[in-house]
Design an enzyme around this catalytic site. Sequence first.
Site, short mmCIF file in Angstrom:
data_model
loop_
_atom_site.label_atom_id
_atom_site.label_comp_id
_atom_site.label_asym_id
_atom_site.label_seq_id
_atom_site.Cartn_x
_atom_site.Cartn_y
_atom_site.Cartn_z
N SER A 250 46.97 55.12 22.13
CA SER A 250 47.89 56.03 22.79
C SER A 250 49.29 55.47 22.80
O SER A 250 49.49 54.28 23.06
CB SER A 250 47.37 56.31 24.20
OG SER A 250 48.38 56.11 25.14
N LYS A 251 50.24 56.32 22.49
CA LYS A 251 51.63 55.88 22.46
C LYS A 251 52.06 55.49 23.87
O LYS A 251 52.79 54.55 24.08
CB LYS A 251 52.53 57.04 22.02
CG LYS A 251 52.27 57.50 20.62
CD LYS A 251 53.31 58.53 20.23
CE LYS A 251 52.66 59.71 19.55
NZ LYS A 251 53.54 60.75 19.10
#
Length: 469
Positions: A250-251
């Site tokens: 996940s960014k």
Amino acid sequence: MRTRFAPSPTGFMHIGNLRTAIFEYVLAKKYQGDFILRIEDTDQARKVEGAVEFIYKTLELCGFQIDEGPLNPQKYGPYIQSERLDLYKKYALELVEKGKAYYCFCTEEELENMRQKCALRNKPFAYDGRCSKLSAEKIQENLAKGIPYVIRQKMPKTGYTVVNDVIYGEIKIDNSILDDQILLKSDGFPTYNFANVIDDHLMAITHVIRGKEYLDQTAKYNLLYEAFEWEKPTYIHVAMVLGEDGTKLSKRNGDASFMDLYEEGYLPEAIVNYLSLLGWSPANNVEVFSLAELIANFDEKRISKSSSQYDVKKLQWFNHQYIQKMSDEEYLTWVKKYFTHDCEKPAEWVDKLLLIYKKQLEYGAQINDLTREFLEEKYEPNAECLEFMKSDPIIPQVVACFKEEIANIDWTVTNLNQAINNVKEKVGVKGKLLYMPIRIATSGIMHGPELADTIYLIGEDKVKERLNK
Ligand code: GLU
């Protein structure tokens, strides 16, 4: 062949996003096609400052030439979705005309009621379609009053929609599960589900590569293409890249981003090489290859159906291979960017030190750890070293002989190598029994880089003093 990389600037591009970009880029280039960059910023609330710059920088460092994008627009621009709002509205209204979409004036309260009803029946939220039944007069009246509205896609309630994907084959989706999704929000922004279809069509994209999580949604996109009577692109959905702990990258959680790796001294070529092998493999089984070789050998049909896992150790192995390919000069210029020790030794000595660690180095910043002991000039053989020194009666002879061999030499690496060789001949030992006693006696540690280089750098006086100890 026209492919596009369509990131949303919602965080710093993690390696999973980059892996998708690699596949898109090499596919286009394999067929002498164009690679387009499109910024999908319709979710303004999740936009992260600076993310777009990161995307440009990443693609540039990876050596990808963007044929069309926000920085080099061509006839299909603009390439940033927030600059294309008029277009989405125009096409949404066209769908309304065609009877494939409708105005929805439901209030937040009404929607909340619907949500609760769905929840009571343990069903995911689905709009109940009430506004699709509004009369033309009612719609005009609401519009005239300026009541806020969204535009929803009118889904067929029966039958199924077919999605064809290069990797996953033919998939049939039951229309009854398709929600009358929003195409245009009340603020005039399109949803991703609408904008991607409009843009892929208007930008003449032929091949869409994206994460497998979009596969089920693709039925909705196909219905849109059909409503407009547009040709669908070829779909290539790719399985996920999982993080080191096996969970989704996940960014937002700050999972490994290209820029973090770059800053730690991973080479873009090595990163691209490694990432291309997450979920893909060439027919020739070669592991280390350049971008040009990847383009030549890329075969989209060999993309794997199952997810892959990011493994930093494996990336380090690749990076190490690329470091070895550098000339010594290139290596020194590069590694000095990461070497942060304050060191008063002459520049030439430092160069030699950096060079002797080239064969071990896995990433740039590691040079500081590797050289620390050397620079601290500590000589404290630990218990394991001392035990080894007592493990064979021949060891004292090895050390004594080495001491004699170097007593009167000119202090050069060649002479030191010669001295080690002489010990080998005279004492009749080789391998570990030859090298380890000399290494421990001179440097106080069991493992390190090239022995003669190490001894040379420690310096004549210090080595002799240590041998006497
Ligand atoms: N903007 C989408 C994302 O960042 C792109 C998906 C697609 O390639 O269509 O996930």
